[in-house]
Enzyme design. Structure first.
Site, PDB file in Angstrom:
ATOM      1  N   GLU A  68      -3.200   0.789   3.338  1.00  0.00           N
ATOM      2  CA  GLU A  68      -3.954   1.630   2.410  1.00  0.00           C
ATOM      3  C   GLU A  68      -4.853   0.802   1.494  1.00  0.00           C
ATOM      4  O   GLU A  68      -5.952   1.238   1.138  1.00  0.00           O
ATOM      5  CB  GLU A  68      -3.001   2.500   1.589  1.00  0.00           C
ATOM      6  CG  GLU A  68      -2.305   3.584   2.401  1.00  0.00           C
ATOM      7  CD  GLU A  68      -3.273   4.574   3.020  1.00  0.00           C
ATOM      8  OE1 GLU A  68      -4.427   4.683   2.551  1.00  0.00           O
ATOM      9  OE2 GLU A  68      -2.884   5.235   4.001  1.00  0.00           O
ATOM     10  N   TYR A 151      -4.951   7.172  -5.781  1.00  0.00           N
ATOM     11  CA  TYR A 151      -5.023   7.307  -4.324  1.00  0.00           C
ATOM     12  C   TYR A 151      -3.953   6.464  -3.636  1.00  0.00           C
ATOM     13  O   TYR A 151      -3.201   6.958  -2.777  1.00  0.00           O
ATOM     14  CB  TYR A 151      -6.405   6.904  -3.808  1.00  0.00           C
ATOM     15  CG  TYR A 151      -6.409   6.755  -2.305  1.00  0.00           C
ATOM     16  CD1 TYR A 151      -6.506   7.875  -1.488  1.00  0.00           C
ATOM     17  CD2 TYR A 151      -6.244   5.512  -1.706  1.00  0.00           C
ATOM     18  CE1 TYR A 151      -6.460   7.757  -0.112  1.00  0.00           C
ATOM     19  CE2 TYR A 151      -6.199   5.381  -0.332  1.00  0.00           C
ATOM     20  CZ  TYR A 151      -6.307   6.505   0.463  1.00  0.00           C
ATOM     21  OH  TYR A 151      -6.233   6.384   1.824  1.00  0.00           O
ATOM     22  N   ASP A 169      -9.192  11.672  -1.362  1.00  0.00           N
ATOM     23  CA  ASP A 169     -10.221  10.669  -1.054  1.00  0.00           C
ATOM     24  C   ASP A 169     -11.473  11.400  -0.583  1.00  0.00           C
ATOM     25  O   ASP A 169     -11.548  12.636  -0.646  1.00  0.00           O
ATOM     26  CB  ASP A 169      -9.714   9.657  -0.019  1.00  0.00           C
ATOM     27  CG  ASP A 169      -9.609  10.233   1.384  1.00  0.00           C
ATOM     28  OD1 ASP A 169      -9.684  11.477   1.537  1.00  0.00           O
ATOM     29  OD2 ASP A 169      -9.459   9.457   2.341  1.00  0.00           O
TER      30      ASP A 169
END
Length: 394
Positions: A68, A151, A169
Site C-alpha cells: 500500500e 488511506y 482513494d
C-alpha cells in the site's frame, strides 16, 4: 441458483431521496441498499474477476503495508517488481528497521516519491522500538506511525486485520461519485468526508478488505475515467450516473493549475584521475537523501553552459571548464517538469564542504541511489567517458 433482479422507478426515487436526505436518512438507506442489493454482487464480482497480484496472496500485515505504501500514486504494474525485490531484501519489519537509509533508497530507486521510503523506514523503527516488532493491528497506534495517513490505515487494517474502515482513494471517489450521482467537486474536503461516512455505513463487517479492494479494482478496471465498461459493472443496476447517462460528466473535477517547467543545468565534473563529483541532497524535501551531480536552475538571460559554470562555482566552489553537452533530458514530477541540460566538465582543486560530496569512479555510480531524471543520461555519460559518441563539443 438464479437471482432475478427487478429494477423499477422505486430505485430511482430511493437514490434521489438518499442524495437529498439528511445524514441519518442517508446512512439508514445505504445500509439497507448495501444489505439487499449491490454489495453481494460487488463482492462476488471481485472474488471471481480480480487481478492476481502478489500482495493479494498473503495476509501478512507487513507485506500488505509494503504494497500500500508503494501503490500510492504509482501504477500497479510498476509496483510489482519493486514489491517483490523489497520483500526479498527486507522480509520482516525488523529487517527493514535495521537497514541503512541508503540501502532502502537504493532499492526504492526509480519508484519516485522518496518520502514514502524515508517515512516507511522510520515507521518500521518505531514498530520495533515501541511495539516489540509487531505491526499494530488497531487503528490508533497504526495511524500514529510516520507516513501512515487515513488511506494507508484503512487499506492495511481492513485487508490484513479485518477492521471495517473504508478506503477513499481516487478510484473509489470516481466509483462512488458516479454510483451516487454526486454533482459536486469530488476532491472537496466536505464531499470526501461525506463519501467516507457513506462508505462506513455500507462496508460489510465480515468482509471489509474485500469490499475496499473490490471498489478500488472496479475503479481501476471497469469504472475507468474514460469509457467506463458499465455493462460489466456489478453496481450498474443502482448506479445513478449509468441510469441518467452522466458517466462522462462525473465525477466533477475542477481544472488543475498549469504545471510549471524549469530548465536545469547539470555538471558532470571530472578531475584528472577520472573520478566524478557527486553530492547528496538534504535528507528531507524533494528527492531527500538521493545523490546527484552539481547544478541548478538556468536564470533568465543565461545560457545553460553559463548556468552550469555558475552553479558549480556557487555550490561546490569549483571553477569548471565545459567540455561537451552530454544530453538534454525531459522529466516530469507530480507538480512540475524539468529539462536537464547535462554537460561534461573538467575541474581541479578541492570541492567546498557544507554538503556530503564524493569523488567516485563511473563504475561506482550504480552503488548510489540517484533520481530517475539523472539515470536517464547515465548511458550517454558512459559512452562519452569510454570514448563513444553522443556528446556535442563546446
Amino acid at each position: 441458483i438464479t437471482i432475478t433482479i427487478t429494477i423499477t422507478s422505486t430505485s430511482t426515487n430511493e437514490n434521489a431521496r438518499l442524495r437529498s436526505g439528511d445524514s441519518s436518512d442517508r446512512m439508514r438507506g445505504l445500509k439497507a441498499m448495501a444489505k439487499n442489493r449491490w454489495t453481494a454482487r460487488l463482492l462476488n464480482w471481485y472474488r471471481a474477476a480480480h487481478r492476481d497480484l502478489p500482495w493479494r496472496r498473503t495476509g501478512d500485515i507487513y507485506a500488505v503495508w509494503v504494497s500500500e505504501v508503494m501503490l500510492q500514486q504509482t501504477r500497479v504494474e510498476t509496483v510489482i517488481p519493486y514489491f517483490e525485490r523489497f520483500l526479498a531484501r527486507f522480509p520482516t519489519v525488523a529487517s527493514l528497521a535495521a537497514a541503512p537509509l541508503q540501502d532502502v533508497l537504493k532499492l526504492w530507486e526509480g519508484l519516485g516519491y522518496y518520502g514514502r521510503a524515508r517515512n516507511f523506514l522510520r515507521a518500521a523503527q518505531r514498530v520495533v522500538a515501541e511495539h516489540g516488532g509487531r505491526v499494530p493491528a488497531e487503528y490508533a497506534p497504526f495511524r500514529a506511525l510516520p507516513g501512515v495517513g487515513d488511506y494507508i490505515a484503512a487499506a492495511v487494517l481492513s485487508i490484513a486485520a479485518g477492521r471495517p474502515l473504508p478506503v477513499v482513494d481516487g478510484n473509489v471517489l470516481r466509483v462512488w461519485a458516479r454510483f451516487r450521482g454526486i454533482a459536486e467537486e469530488v476532491r472537496a474536503a466536505g464531499v470526501v468526508r461525506r463519501i467516507r461516512e457513506e462508505l462506513q455505513a455500507a462496508i460489510p463487517a465480515d468482509a471489509p478488505g474485500d469490499f475496499n479492494q473490490a471498489l478500488m479494482e472496479l475503479g481501476a478496471t471497469v469504472c475507468t475515467p474514460v469509457s467506463p465498461r458499465c455493462p460489466a459493472c456489478p453496481m450498474a443496476a443502482e448506479c445513478a450516473a449509468f441510469r441518467e447517462g452522466r458517466t462522462a460528466e462525473l465525477p466533477v473535477r475542477s481544472a488543475r493549475p498549469a504545471v510549471p517547467h524549469h530548465r536545469i543545468a547539470v555538471g558532470v565534473i571530472r578531475r584528472r584521475d577520472g573520478r566524478l563529483l557527486i553530492q547528496q541532497r538534504p535528507p528531507e524535501g524533494l528527492l531527500g537523501g538521493l545523490w546527484e551531480f552539481p547544478g541548478g536552475k538556468v536564470e533568465p538571460g543565461e545560457t545553460p553552459a553559463e548556468a552550469v559554470r555558475r552553479e558549480c562555482r556557487e555550490e561546490a566552489g569549483l571553477d569548471v571548464t565545459v567540455e561537451a553537452e552530454l544530453a538534454e533530458v525531459r522529466h516530469a514530477y507530480s507538480h512540475f517538469s524539468v529539462t536537464l541540460h547535462v554537460f561534461a566538465c573538467r575541474a581541479s582543486g578541492r570541492a567546498r564542504g557544507g554538503r556530503t560530496r564524493r569523488w567516485v569512479r563511473s563504475a561506482e555510480l550504480d552503488d548510489y541511489p540517484f533520481p530517475a531524471a539523472n539515470k536517464k543520461f547515465f548511458g550517454r555519460l558512459r559512452d562519452y567517458l569510454t570514448g563513444g559518441s553522443g556528446a556535442t563539443e563546446k
